[in-house]
Design a protein around this motif. Structure first.
Motif, PDB file in Angstrom:
ATOM      1  N   VAL A 213       0.826  -1.204   0.000  1.00 53.39           N
ATOM      2  CA  VAL A 213       0.000   0.000   0.000  1.00 53.39           C
ATOM      3  C   VAL A 213       0.864   1.259   0.000  1.00 53.39           C
ATOM      4  CG1 VAL A 213      -1.750   1.295   1.278  1.00 53.39           C
ATOM      5  CG2 VAL A 213      -1.873  -1.207   1.170  1.00 53.39           C
ATOM      6  N   LEU A 214       0.528   2.188  -0.880  1.00 54.38           N
ATOM      7  CA  LEU A 214       1.186   3.491  -0.927  1.00 54.38           C
ATOM      8  C   LEU A 214       0.407   4.521  -0.125  1.00 54.38           C
ATOM      9  CD1 LEU A 214       3.433   5.286  -2.169  1.00 54.38           C
ATOM     10  CD2 LEU A 214       1.871   5.715  -4.085  1.00 54.38           C
ATOM     11  N   ILE A 215      -0.930   4.537  -0.294  1.00 52.31           N
ATOM     12  CA  ILE A 215      -1.786   5.506   0.388  1.00 52.31           C
ATOM     13  C   ILE A 215      -3.016   4.794   0.920  1.00 52.31           C
ATOM     14  CG2 ILE A 215      -3.173   7.606   0.158  1.00 52.31           C
ATOM     15  CD1 ILE A 215      -1.426   8.389  -2.213  1.00 52.31           C
ATOM     16  N   ASP A 216      -3.301   4.984   2.200  1.00 53.06           N
ATOM     17  CA  ASP A 216      -4.553   4.518   2.792  1.00 53.06           C
ATOM     18  C   ASP A 216      -5.526   5.688   2.724  1.00 53.06           C
ATOM     19  OD1 ASP A 216      -6.619   3.451   4.196  1.00 53.06           O
ATOM     20  OD2 ASP A 216      -5.554   3.245   6.104  1.00 53.06           O
ATOM     21  N   CYS A 217      -6.531   5.566   1.884  1.00 55.76           N
ATOM     22  CA  CYS A 217      -7.433   6.685   1.632  1.00 55.76           C
ATOM     23  C   CYS A 217      -8.397   6.903   2.792  1.00 55.76           C
ATOM     24  CB  CYS A 217      -8.231   6.437   0.361  1.00 55.76           C
ATOM     25  SG  CYS A 217      -7.208   6.301  -1.128  1.00 55.76           S
ATOM     26  N   ASP A 218      -8.579   8.158   3.162  1.00 53.13           N
ATOM     27  CA  ASP A 218      -9.570   8.503   4.174  1.00 53.13           C
ATOM     28  C   ASP A 218     -10.958   8.197   3.634  1.00 53.13           C
ATOM     29  OD1 ASP A 218      -7.548   9.465   5.782  1.00 53.13           O
ATOM     30  OD2 ASP A 218      -7.763  11.527   5.062  1.00 53.13           O
ATOM     31  N   LYS A 219     -11.824   7.705   4.508  1.00 54.90           N
ATOM     32  CA  LYS A 219     -13.162   7.321   4.063  1.00 54.90           C
ATOM     33  C   LYS A 219     -13.965   8.497   3.530  1.00 54.90           C
ATOM     34  CE  LYS A 219     -17.409   5.130   5.619  1.00 54.90           C
ATOM     35  NZ  LYS A 219     -17.566   4.337   4.423  1.00 54.90           N
ATOM     36  N   ASN A 220     -13.845   9.646   4.171  1.00 60.43           N
ATOM     37  CA  ASN A 220     -14.670  10.789   3.796  1.00 60.43           C
ATOM     38  C   ASN A 220     -14.014  11.743   2.799  1.00 60.43           C
ATOM     39  OD1 ASN A 220     -16.801  10.017   5.513  1.00 60.43           O
ATOM     40  ND2 ASN A 220     -15.715  10.853   7.272  1.00 60.43           N
ATOM     41  N   GLY A 221     -12.819  11.404   2.373  1.00 64.18           N
ATOM     42  CA  GLY A 221     -12.180  12.201   1.343  1.00 64.18           C
ATOM     43  C   GLY A 221     -11.262  13.269   1.887  1.00 64.18           C
ATOM     44  N   SER A 222     -10.303  13.658   1.065  1.00 69.14           N
ATOM     45  CA  SER A 222      -9.343  14.683   1.446  1.00 69.14           C
ATOM     46  C   SER A 222      -8.763  15.305   0.189  1.00 69.14           C
ATOM     47  CB  SER A 222      -8.219  14.056   2.285  1.00 69.14           C
ATOM     48  OG  SER A 222      -7.152  14.975   2.438  1.00 69.14           O
ATOM     49  N   ASP A 223      -8.663  16.626   0.188  1.00 67.11           N
ATOM     50  CA  ASP A 223      -8.084  17.318  -0.964  1.00 67.11           C
ATOM     51  C   ASP A 223      -6.620  16.946  -1.166  1.00 67.11           C
ATOM     52  OD1 ASP A 223     -10.443  18.587  -1.487  1.00 67.11           O
ATOM     53  OD2 ASP A 223      -9.933  20.402  -0.368  1.00 67.11           O
ATOM     54  N   LYS A 224      -5.982  16.449  -0.120  1.00 68.78           N
ATOM     55  CA  LYS A 224      -4.568  16.103  -0.216  1.00 68.78           C
ATOM     56  C   LYS A 224      -4.361  14.719  -0.830  1.00 68.78           C
ATOM     57  CE  LYS A 224      -3.286  18.917   3.804  1.00 68.78           C
ATOM     58  NZ  LYS A 224      -2.691  18.922   5.158  1.00 68.78           N
ATOM     59  N   GLN A 225      -5.429  13.975  -0.991  1.00 72.11           N
ATOM     60  CA  GLN A 225      -5.317  12.625  -1.519  1.00 72.11           C
ATOM     61  C   GLN A 225      -5.896  12.568  -2.934  1.00 72.11           C
ATOM     62  OE1 GLN A 225      -7.215  10.645   1.946  1.00 72.11           O
ATOM     63  NE2 GLN A 225      -5.295   9.526   2.149  1.00 72.11           N
ATOM     64  N   LYS A 226      -5.175  13.136  -3.877  1.00 71.51           N
ATOM     65  CA  LYS A 226      -5.663  13.251  -5.245  1.00 71.51           C
ATOM     66  C   LYS A 226      -5.762  11.898  -5.939  1.00 71.51           C
ATOM     67  CE  LYS A 226      -5.735  17.748  -4.961  1.00 71.51           C
ATOM     68  NZ  LYS A 226      -7.017  18.476  -4.859  1.00 71.51           N
ATOM     69  N   GLU A 227      -5.070  10.888  -5.422  1.00 77.07           N
ATOM     70  CA  GLU A 227      -5.108   9.567  -6.043  1.00 77.07           C
ATOM     71  C   GLU A 227      -6.345   8.775  -5.635  1.00 77.07           C
ATOM     72  OE1 GLU A 227      -0.891  10.930  -5.504  1.00 77.07           O
ATOM     73  OE2 GLU A 227      -2.647  10.727  -4.228  1.00 77.07           O
ATOM     74  N   CYS A 228      -7.052   9.248  -4.620  1.00 78.77           N
ATOM     75  CA  CYS A 228      -8.172   8.491  -4.063  1.00 78.77           C
ATOM     76  C   CYS A 228      -9.480   8.839  -4.764  1.00 78.77           C
ATOM     77  CB  CYS A 228      -8.276   8.753  -2.566  1.00 78.77           C
ATOM     78  SG  CYS A 228      -6.790   8.253  -1.642  1.00 78.77           S
TER      79      CYS A 228
ATOM     80  N   PHE B  12      -7.636   1.968  -1.019  1.00 82.23           N
ATOM     81  CA  PHE B  12      -6.221   2.253  -0.812  1.00 82.23           C
ATOM     82  C   PHE B  12      -5.478   2.136  -2.136  1.00 82.23           C
ATOM     83  CE2 PHE B  12      -7.394  -1.992   0.658  1.00 82.23           C
ATOM     84  CZ  PHE B  12      -6.582  -2.850  -0.076  1.00 82.23           C
ATOM     85  N   VAL B  13      -4.480   2.986  -2.275  1.00 76.88           N
ATOM     86  CA  VAL B  13      -3.683   3.039  -3.494  1.00 76.88           C
ATOM     87  C   VAL B  13      -2.464   2.146  -3.329  1.00 76.88           C
ATOM     88  CG1 VAL B  13      -2.419   4.540  -5.087  1.00 76.88           C
ATOM     89  CG2 VAL B  13      -4.464   5.411  -3.900  1.00 76.88           C
TER      90      VAL B  13
ATOM     91  N   ASP C 204       1.981   0.412  -7.340  1.00 82.34           N
ATOM     92  CA  ASP C 204       2.031   0.491  -8.801  1.00 82.34           C
ATOM     93  C   ASP C 204       1.061   1.534  -9.358  1.00 82.34           C
ATOM     94  OD1 ASP C 204      -0.424  -0.700  -8.481  1.00 82.34           O
ATOM     95  OD2 ASP C 204       0.015  -2.480  -9.669  1.00 82.34           O
ATOM     96  N   GLY C 205       0.352   2.246  -8.469  1.00 78.98           N
ATOM     97  CA  GLY C 205      -0.566   3.303  -8.896  1.00 78.98           C
ATOM     98  C   GLY C 205      -2.009   2.864  -9.028  1.00 78.98           C
ATOM     99  N   SER C 206      -2.267   1.571  -9.019  1.00 77.77           N
ATOM    100  CA  SER C 206      -3.652   1.097  -9.062  1.00 77.77           C
ATOM    101  C   SER C 206      -4.321   1.370  -7.724  1.00 77.77           C
ATOM    102  CB  SER C 206      -3.694  -0.400  -9.394  1.00 77.77           C
ATOM    103  OG  SER C 206      -3.028  -1.158  -8.399  1.00 77.77           O
ATOM    104  N   ILE C 207      -5.642   1.344  -7.715  1.00 79.65           N
ATOM    105  CA  ILE C 207      -6.366   1.628  -6.482  1.00 79.65           C
ATOM    106  C   ILE C 207      -7.397   0.535  -6.218  1.00 79.65           C
ATOM    107  CG2 ILE C 207      -7.939   3.202  -7.707  1.00 79.65           C
ATOM    108  CD1 ILE C 207      -8.192   4.736  -5.031  1.00 79.65           C
ATOM    109  N   ILE C 208      -7.377   0.030  -4.998  1.00 79.79           N
ATOM    110  CA  ILE C 208      -8.317  -0.998  -4.567  1.00 79.79           C
ATOM    111  C   ILE C 208      -9.522  -0.330  -3.910  1.00 79.79           C
ATOM    112  CG2 ILE C 208      -8.665  -2.957  -3.015  1.00 79.79           C
ATOM    113  CD1 ILE C 208      -6.859  -3.627  -5.341  1.00 79.79           C
ATOM    114  N   LEU C 209     -10.729  -0.780  -4.289  1.00 81.79           N
ATOM    115  CA  LEU C 209     -11.982  -0.174  -3.840  1.00 81.79           C
ATOM    116  C   LEU C 209     -12.857  -1.269  -3.231  1.00 81.79           C
ATOM    117  CD1 LEU C 209     -12.270   1.551  -7.258  1.00 81.79           C
ATOM    118  CD2 LEU C 209     -11.935   2.864  -5.171  1.00 81.79           C
ATOM    119  N   ILE C 210     -13.292  -1.056  -1.990  1.00 83.06           N
ATOM    120  CA  ILE C 210     -13.992  -2.087  -1.233  1.00 83.06           C
ATOM    121  C   ILE C 210     -15.484  -1.776  -1.126  1.00 83.06           C
ATOM    122  CG2 ILE C 210     -14.145  -3.243   1.012  1.00 83.06           C
ATOM    123  CD1 ILE C 210     -11.553  -3.821  -0.447  1.00 83.06           C
TER     124      ILE C 210
END
Length: 227
Positions: A89-104, A131-132, A135-141
């Motif tokens: 995992v590169l980035i654990d995305c916040d559930k409610n979103g964040s402007d700092k997480q452009k990959e999410c 979570f990103v 390799d840049g792909s993103i997993i969505l649960i």
């Protein structure tokens, strides 16, 4: 004296014009085929990574991860919390979103159905954890509320690269009752109606969720993707 044959300027210009026309006709097709080949490779790689993660879970715990072992959205035993440790995992995305997480991926993300209908912020099959990967792909649960159905989707080239369409670069898998990971659309998965969930003519906002099965098993699938 031997005469040296040569082309006139007009002949050269006509030839160049013909070459230009042929290139203009064939280049978009070649580019599209190359892009689709990249997406096909990304799907195969991502499916392998997902399967490996669940196999690592099984190796550590001595049993397969099954839906009956998981709670609903937000519980300590949700799918994300159990399986994320087995990915790089590169980035654990916040559930409610964040402007700092452009990959999410969040509600305002411009994701589309298989036939290009904008989801208009409706990402209800992706909203229970993401979570990103490195390799840049993103997993969505998705921990589907009101049922024991668990889904894991992947955007193989990340949120910031097009086409961002279900069945093109976004593919979904289901965690089955026996612990298998099957491509959605396969027999016995929750979404199997191709006319509804993997069709050029469907207006359903989850149209494309069942395309994964065909993308994996139909050798011509990526050659026939709609633009």
């Amino acid at each position: 004296m031997n005469k040296i044959s040569s082309f006139t300027l007009a002949e050269v210009l006509i030839t160049l014009g013909i070459i230009g026309i042929v290139a203009a006709m064939t280049l978009p097709t070649l580019i599209n085929k190359h892009r689709n080949k990249i997406l096909e490779t990304g799907l195969k790689k991502s499916y392998s990574i997902i399967l490996q993660a669940f196999e690592m879970y099984q190796a550590e715990h001595g049993e397969r991860l099954k839906p009956e072992m998981l709670g609903g959205n937000g519980t300590t035993t949700d799918l994300k919390s159990q399986i994320m440790p087995y990915f790089k995992v590169l980035i654990d995305c916040d559930k409610n979103g964040s402007d700092k997480q452009k990959e999410c991926v969040y509600v305002n993300s411009t994701y589309k159905t298989y036939n290009g209908i904008n989801l208009n912020g409706s990402i209800t099959r992706f909203d229970d954890g993401q979570f990103v990967l490195q390799d840049g792909s993103i997993i969505l649960i998705e921990d589907m509320q009101g049922s024991n159905k668990k889904f894991i989707s992947v955007d193989v080239n990340g949120r910031n690269k097009n086409p961002n369409k279900w069945g093109h670069d976004i593919f979904s898998f289901q965690l089955m009752d026996n612990g298998q990971i099957l491509p959605v659309g396969a027999p016995n998965t929750y979404y199997t109606n191709k006319d509804e969930y993997c069709s050029l003519n469907s207006t359903n906002l989850i149209n494309g969720i069942a395309c994964t099965y065909y993308a994996i098993n139909d050798k011509d699938y990526f050659n026939n993707l709609p633009r």
